[in-house]
Design a protein around this motif. Structure first.
Motif, short mmCIF file in Angstrom:
data_model
loop_
_atom_site.label_atom_id
_atom_site.label_comp_id
_atom_site.label_asym_id
_atom_site.label_seq_id
_atom_site.Cartn_x
_atom_site.Cartn_y
_atom_site.Cartn_z
N PHE A 4 0.83 -1.20 0.00
CA PHE A 4 0.00 0.00 0.00
C PHE A 4 0.87 1.26 0.00
O PHE A 4 0.67 2.17 -0.81
N VAL A 5 1.86 1.32 0.90
CA VAL A 5 2.75 2.48 0.99
C VAL A 5 3.53 2.65 -0.31
O VAL A 5 3.71 3.77 -0.79
N ASP A 6 3.97 1.55 -0.90
CA ASP A 6 4.71 1.62 -2.16
C ASP A 6 3.86 2.25 -3.26
O ASP A 6 4.32 3.12 -4.00
N MET A 7 2.59 1.84 -3.36
CA MET A 7 1.72 2.39 -4.39
C MET A 7 1.41 3.87 -4.12
O MET A 7 1.36 4.68 -5.05
N VAL A 8 1.22 4.21 -2.86
CA VAL A 8 0.97 5.61 -2.52
C VAL A 8 2.17 6.47 -2.90
O VAL A 8 2.01 7.56 -3.47
#
Length: 108
Positions: A64-68
């Motif tokens: 999730f953090v990577d995509m954000v």
């Protein structure tokens, strides 16, 4: 000079995230994005699809953090290319400060 070095490092990092998002869009969604304003609509559609997918599949926190980071990098670079600005570090995280002006319409 240290502040300039940090700004350049952040700029390169966010450009890297932006390029990763462009690669993701091309490979996974078959969408060609660039940093022009005409890509904004495709970006919105892609973000909506990502949110729906993540809502159903519950990704790991790391995914999730990577995509954000990727999406934020892309959107930030798009803003800077079309409107101007620079990356700054703040107590709420990395951001692009913007000054928006409201122009009132005057009717005769």
């Amino acid at each position: 000079q240290e502040g300039q070095k940090q700004g350049v490092t952040m700029e390169f990092a966010m450009l890297g995230h932006a390029m990763d998002f462009i690669d993701f869009a091309r490979e996974v969604a078959k969408v060609e994005l660039d940093f022009g304003e005409e890509s904004l609509e495709d970006f919105e559609v892609l973000l909506d699809a990502i949110c729906n997918t993540f809502g159903r599949q519950r990704p790991s926190d790391e995914d999730f953090v990577d995509m954000v980071k990727r999406a934020t990098g892309f959107f930030g670079v798009m803003i800077m290319k079309n409107i101007g600005g620079n990356w700054v570090q703040s107590n709420i995280g990395l951001r692009v400060p913007m000054h928006l002006y409201i122009i009132e319409s005057q009717e005769d």
